[in-house]
Write a protein that holds these residues in place. Structure first.
Motif, short mmCIF file in Angstrom:
data_model
loop_
_atom_site.label_atom_id
_atom_site.label_comp_id
_atom_site.label_asym_id
_atom_site.label_seq_id
_atom_site.Cartn_x
_atom_site.Cartn_y
_atom_site.Cartn_z
N VAL A 1 0.70 -1.45 0.30
CA VAL A 1 0.10 -0.21 -0.23
C VAL A 1 0.62 1.13 -0.38
O VAL A 1 0.42 2.49 -1.12
N ASP A 2 1.75 1.38 0.86
CA ASP A 2 2.73 2.41 0.91
C ASP A 2 3.15 2.45 -0.85
O ASP A 2 3.43 4.05 -0.81
N ILE A 3 3.71 1.56 -1.01
CA ILE A 3 4.64 2.21 -2.55
C ILE A 3 3.76 2.26 -3.34
O ILE A 3 4.30 3.43 -4.29
N VAL A 4 2.32 2.21 -3.15
CA VAL A 4 1.74 2.73 -4.61
C VAL A 4 1.50 3.76 -3.97
O VAL A 4 1.61 4.51 -5.00
N ARG A 5 1.27 4.12 -2.96
CA ARG A 5 0.68 5.39 -2.49
C ARG A 5 1.94 6.28 -2.15
O ARG A 5 1.53 7.75 -3.27
N ASP A 6 3.06 5.69 -2.85
CA ASP A 6 4.63 7.21 -2.50
C ASP A 6 4.21 7.58 -4.32
O ASP A 6 4.84 6.24 -5.24
N THR A 7 4.62 8.24 -4.75
CA THR A 7 4.56 8.50 -5.59
C THR A 7 6.20 7.85 -6.66
O THR A 7 6.40 7.86 -7.40
N ARG A 8 7.03 8.74 -5.56
CA ARG A 8 8.59 8.05 -6.03
C ARG A 8 8.74 6.75 -6.78
O ARG A 8 9.32 6.78 -7.66
N PHE A 9 7.72 5.94 -6.31
CA PHE A 9 7.80 3.95 -6.97
C PHE A 9 7.34 4.71 -8.25
O PHE A 9 7.47 4.25 -10.01
N LEU A 10 6.13 4.90 -8.75
CA LEU A 10 5.64 4.69 -9.97
C LEU A 10 6.53 5.93 -11.09
O LEU A 10 7.12 5.23 -11.79
N ASP A 11 7.08 6.66 -10.19
CA ASP A 11 7.84 7.73 -10.80
C ASP A 11 8.94 6.98 -11.16
O ASP A 11 9.81 7.14 -12.62
N SER A 12 9.53 6.49 -10.73
CA SER A 12 11.06 5.09 -11.00
C SER A 12 10.65 5.20 -11.95
O SER A 12 11.91 4.37 -12.68
N ILE A 13 8.85 3.94 -12.34
CA ILE A 13 8.90 3.26 -12.79
C ILE A 13 9.54 3.22 -14.81
O ILE A 13 9.33 3.88 -15.73
N VAL A 14 8.25 5.12 -14.14
CA VAL A 14 8.31 6.33 -15.76
C VAL A 14 9.55 6.22 -16.43
O VAL A 14 10.28 6.43 -17.07
N THR A 15 10.96 6.66 -14.79
CA THR A 15 12.16 6.82 -14.69
C THR A 15 12.86 5.66 -16.57
O THR A 15 13.82 5.94 -16.87
N SER A 16 12.35 4.54 -15.87
CA SER A 16 13.28 2.66 -16.13
C SER A 16 13.07 2.66 -17.57
O SER A 16 13.75 3.16 -18.36
#
Lengths: 294, 458, 307
Positions: free
Chosen positions: C72-87
């Motif tokens: 739940v935390d990593i989905v809520r935290d935009t950092r993870f999504l951002d990092s996927i986009v960056t990848s």
């Protein structure tokens, strides 16, 4: 008449095109090599000279120093590094690389051979499973690997790197060796239909000598990947087993007089694999495409 | 050894010779009871100049303790922190001795991950009374010392007298930030490669986070209020952060988001920056003509504050030596600590490696008139003395009800991550990827999450 | 070595049993396969377990079962999504550009000319150099505002030096990645060019097609398979890129260059939040498996029949 004229024009065009292409190719090559050629050059400069602009490229004797783009080469940085503690890192890298490569060959050769034999079932699954492990980010499993290494008492031990590099390189090695076995004449493989000890004998006595190049190419690729590996070495080694990349990270941030030493150290660290690569270019195609392109 | 030092001496020679002789005498006795210590001693240290110099001096340690086989790993700060913390928290026994700081030591001491250093404190030869008390306090938990300070560090403002004079400017001994920025903007001339000020812009709680933390403190801001409500968007804290970001954008060298401690130091020694707000340990590099061509023109002032006359705003730091409880060779580690933080190390090492490669002494006697350090440090001694006398490692904020301890950092384990993430957002604002307000809002959210997930806020 | 050996022993547990039997029957493959399974799969199972716990190395007293809290935390935290986009940005950008640049390299060195061997060697070298050293060389000799040659050139034109890595972080990382991976593409494409019938090219030339027409109508269609293969293999390596980011930008400025591997690294070694890091790793692996299944089908078709 018309035909003749067309030919000359075409020939002239080709000559001009090939001239342009030669110049262009050299220009691109020098442009691309700038970072490492300049790094190598800077390693032969003094710390005062190295960070200076404009970039000095031409090595000249001391009497001619002061000319634009010229510098007086010195071996001081290399002496400092080699007299310092660079060698233990280098030796650890060499051990981890060579021993893991040797094990990779010992394990991958029979596996690849068996995966070529027509009677082996499930080949597709095995091959795809192996290659899929290369997609996984190593950093995702770094903590379990750290804790397992600790549990086995292998922290700061080259053996840990050897085991991990072996597993890291096995999939590619199997794919690659297999592509060489597949090129063998059908009757060699047919002989392998015999079960058990017969197969192994067949492999060692007949098949293996025929794919010497394949073995060398596989070894070559495994060496490149193991030598250049960074994350596992950073996490699992400290002093006793530390490899070259660990030596290099102390140059990560600018400090004091460091530029020339960083350049010399970087050159030394990259050199073994670069030289190997220069001589092994022809194997790279087969290796990097994991046998897909022959 | 005596003759080597003797040949190098120039002034104050008698005293130095006496000190050197004393070193050898004490060292001689030290060697007497050293028979017990032997075996492998694995040390993990930051690759700062002082530890690089120390590595060169290991033969001297081995002369005293010939049976200890020292393995000395020098790694950049971020990586060594990662390695040391992994080792200590998983009790892996990789290191026998580590360099660490007042941020971790009290927390790790409380958890039982570090050996208490009673034995060292009780050793009369160690002269523990001589060590600055604020630094011992900053490394203790519950009255027990868990690390020995290898240096005493705070922050100061360095500037180039000649550049200020040429522009007809003067620097007060205790400037305000407004004065500093005003001077910086007048000296800032990017076209000719001259920059007004260097400030750490490299993300990281120990990089940008350090000067920024003190700016937050002096602006009357803080990370949390008494009930652990995040305060990043409070008027004081957000004003401080915006001030910091503005200053980075307007008065610093290009590429400042990659400038940490080392890069900013180089901006001074290469003559690019006219001022630098950074660690007091730089004074030894900046005022030594061997390490800084502009040494003659350097001057220092107190860490800038928001309002003239308010609480001093220097940060608190020391590189301290600690022994993890999982260490395999504690005896050797303790022997090393006694040597390297003892009364004799700096007097022995400074003449050989130069003051620029020494830690700022953590012992009062080395600041006294007539000591080699005080002779070298004359141009900055007044400011340094005042800074060290007033630095506060326990509460840097302007409030009495702050729920955490610390100065430029807050002493909870989650702060490393929080500080890293927030400074990352701020550096994004510096290069214009987002506005300062957006970065501040994100940091506020991170801080709030930490308070809740960490179980601090009910 | 008989295939009938102890089927009953494995028969009790169907899947494991079948696998055990297969291992028993394939003694030549078993050692290699088991090493890979033990070293890569066992840690992954542990990662899945860790991902269900609240676990920060620095706060052992705060460790507890957390069910799917970390997810739940990593989905809520935009950092993870951002990092996927960056990848994905890095992967797509670097792969496409590397293909283009690699194709240009290959066309430049395919035919014989003065110094071809040296030129080809120089072009391959970026791929051989230890990635952290390559990144270090770029950081200081090329892009640095102080020591970098690019900025020296910029200054010769009277402009102020530019902080390339700070101002154009994504482009800087992609540039280094292309520098490193274009040679890889070149090598595979060269193999394709060697397989190309010289007569075909000659014929096209004789028809007055000109160099560009020749490339467009003869070379590219022939290379399609090779380009696909290099794109596929390039993606495998580039999507996991860590070394270059570690050395060049440390994920910054801001989070501009924080890709998934670097974010996980930060979570493990800068914040010691094992639970979060494990959850991110699990999500990444699951996501990768989906993509890989598709890519492997493609690889399979490129390699011909395997069984």
């Amino acid at each position: 008449m018309v035909f003749w004229q067309r030919r000359t024009a075409a020939t002239r065009g080709i000559e001009r095109a090939s001239m342009i292409r030669t110049v262009l190719a050299w220009a691109v090559a020098l442009f691309v090599s700038f970072p490492f050629l300049y790094l190598a050059t800077s390693g032969f400069k003094t710390e005062v000279e190295a960070p200076k602009m404009p970039p000095a490229f031409v090595p000249v004797p001391e009497s001619l120093s002061g000319f634009p783009l010229a510098y007086t080469p010195t071996l001081e940085n290399y002496k400092l590094i080699l007299a310092g503690d660079f060698m233990p890192y280098f030796i650890n890298s060499a051990i981890a690389t060579l021993v893991s490569t040797l094990i990779v060959l010992l394990l991958a050769t029979p596996a690849a051979y068996a995966l070529t034999l027509p009677q082996t079932t499930g080949k597709r699954n095995v091959l795809f499973f192996l290659i899929s492990t290369r997609f996984l980010p190593a950093v995702g499993v770094i903590i379990p690997i750290f804790l397992a290494t600790r549990f086995l008492g292998l922290l700061d031990n080259v053996l840990a790197l050897i085991i991990l590099y072996t597993a890291m390189n096995l999939p590619i090695a199997v794919w690659m060796m297999r592509s060489f076995f597949q090129d063998l004449p059908a009757d060699v493989l047919d002989a392998g239909r015999m079960d058990g000890a017969g197969t192994i004998q067949e492999l060692i006595l007949i098949a293996l000598p025929m794919i010497k190049n394949g073995v060398l190419a596989t070894a070559f690729l495994a060496i490149i990947f193991a030598w250049n590996e960074f994350l596992l070495a950073l996490t699992l080694t400290t002093t006793k087993a530390a490899t070259v990349p660990l030596y290099m990270i102390s140059f990560m941030s600018a400090q004091g007089l460091w530029y020339a030493k960083m350049s010399a150290a970087g050159t030394l660290a990259a050199l073994p694999v670069v030289i190997l690569g220069w001589f092994g270019q022809k194997w790279l195609v087969r290796g990097l495409s994991m046998g897909a392109v022959k | 050894m005596l003759t080597v030092i003797g040949r190098k001496r120039t002034s104050g020679g008698v005293l130095r010779a006496a000190l050197a002789a004393g070193t050898i005498l004490v060292a001689g006795f030290g060697a007497q009871d050293a028979f017990a210590q032997s075996g492998r001693l694995v040390i993990g240290a930051v690759n700062n100049a002082e530890f690089v110099a120390l590595k060169d001096l290991l033969p001297e340690f081995n002369r005293l303790y010939p049976d200890i086989d020292v393995e000395f790993q020098l790694v950049p700060e971020n990586e060594v922190r990662a390695k040391i913390t992994t080792d200590v928290t998983t009790q892996s026994g990789i290191y026998d001795l580590i360099t660490t700081g007042p941020f971790e030591v009290p927390m790790w001491g409380r958890t039982g991950w570090l050996e208490p250093l009673d034995e060292i404190m009780d050793d009369p030869a160690y002269e523990a009374d001589d060590v600055f008390e604020a630094y011992l306090n900053g490394l203790s938990h519950d009255g027990k010392l868990y690390a020995a300070p290898g240096s005493a560090q705070a922050s100061m403002l360095y500037y180039r007298k000649d550049r200020l004079n040429a522009a007809g400017l003067t620097m007060p001994e205790a400037p305000t930030w407004d004065q500093v920025v005003e001077i910086a903007s007048q000296l800032h001339d990017p076209a000719s490669g001259q920059y007004g000020l260097c400030l750490r812009g490299l993300p990281g709680w120990g990089q940008m986070g350090a000067p920024l933390g003190t700016v937050i403190n002096t602006f009357g801001g803080r990370w949390y209020d008494a009930d652990w409500n995040a305060q990043i968007t409070s008027p004081e804290t957000s004003a401080a952060i915006k001030f910091y970001i503005d200053t980075l954008q307007s008065a610093t060298p290009p590429g400042v988001t990659q400038f940490g401690n080392q890069e900013c130091g180089q901006a001074i020694t290469t003559g690019q920056a006219a001022m630098l707000f950074d660690d007091s340990s730089w004074s030894q590099v900046f005022f030594d003509p061997n390490t800084n061509p502009f040494a003659e023109n350097m001057a220092v002032a107190m860490a800038p504050v928001k309002e003239a006359g308010s609480k001093p705003s220097a940060w608190f730091w020391t590189w301290a030596w600690a022994v993890p409880t999982s260490a395999n060779n504690k005896e050797a580690a303790l022997a090393f600590i006694k040597w390297v933080t003892g009364p004799d190390y700096i007097p022995y090492a400074a003449p050989i490696k130069g003051w620029g490669n020494m830690p700022g002494p953590a012992r009062q006697s080395q600041y006294e008139d007539g000591s080699p350090y005080s002779e070298f440090a004359t141009p900055f001694m007044a400011v340094l003395d005042r800074t060290l006398a007033t630095v506060d490692g326990v509460n840097g904020t302007h409030y009495d009800d702050t729920p955490y301890t610390g100065n430029q950092y807050i002493q909870i384990p989650e702060f490393q991550d929080l500080g890293n993430r927030c400074t990352q957002e701020f550096s994004g604002a510096v290069v214009g990827q987002q506005t300062a307000d957006e970065a501040i809002a994100k940091c506020q959210q991170y801080a709030e999450d930490v308070a809740v997930n960490g179980g601090y806020k009910n | 070595m008989t295939s009938e050996a102890n089927p009953a022993l494995f028969g009790r547990i169907p899947i494991l049993g079948r696998f055990g039997l297969w291992i028993w029957r394939n003694p030549l493959i078993a050692p290699a396969l088991l090493v890979v399974i033990v070293v890569t799969q066992a840690p992954f199972i542990l990662t899945v377990i860790y991902s269900l716990f609240r676990w920060n190395l620095q706060r052992p007293e705060n460790t507890a079962f957390n069910a799917f809290g970390n997810y739940v935390d990593i989905v809520r935290d935009t950092r993870f999504l951002d990092s996927i986009v960056t990848s994905l940005t890095f992967t797509v950008g670097a792969v496409l550009l590397s293909l283009l640049v690699g194709l240009i390299y290959a066309l430049l060195v395919h035919d014989r000319f003065f110094g071809r061997g040296i030129v080809r060697t120089l072009l391959i070298t970026p791929f051989l150099i230890m990635p952290i050293i390559g990144a270090l060389a770029w950081k200081y000799t090329v892009l640095s505002p102080i020591f970098g040659v690019v900025n020296w050139i910029v200054r010769q034109f009277g402009a102020a030096p530019i902080d390339w890595i700070g101002m154009y972080p994504v482009a800087s990382v992609v540039a280094v990645l292309v520098w490193r991976w274009a040679p890889f593409m070149m090598i595979i494409i060269l193999a394709g060019l060697q397989a190309l019938d010289d007569d075909q090219r000659e014929a096209a030339r004789m028809d007055g097609a000109g160099p560009l027409g020749e490339i467009r109508f003869v070379v590219l269609p022939h290379l399609k398979k090779y380009l696909q293969l290099s794109a596929l293999l390039g993606s495998i390596f580039i999507v996991n890129e860590f070394d270059v980011i570690f050395m060049l930008t440390q994920g910054g400025p801001g989070t501009a260059t924080t890709n998934v591997p670097f974010l996980i690294y930060q979570s493990v070694f800068y914040s010691f939040d094992i639970g979060h890091a494990a959850a991110m790793a699990v999500v990444t692996v699951l996501g990768t498996i989906i993509i890989v299944t598709y890519l492997l089908k493609l690889l399979g078709s490129l390699m011909g029949d395997l069984d």
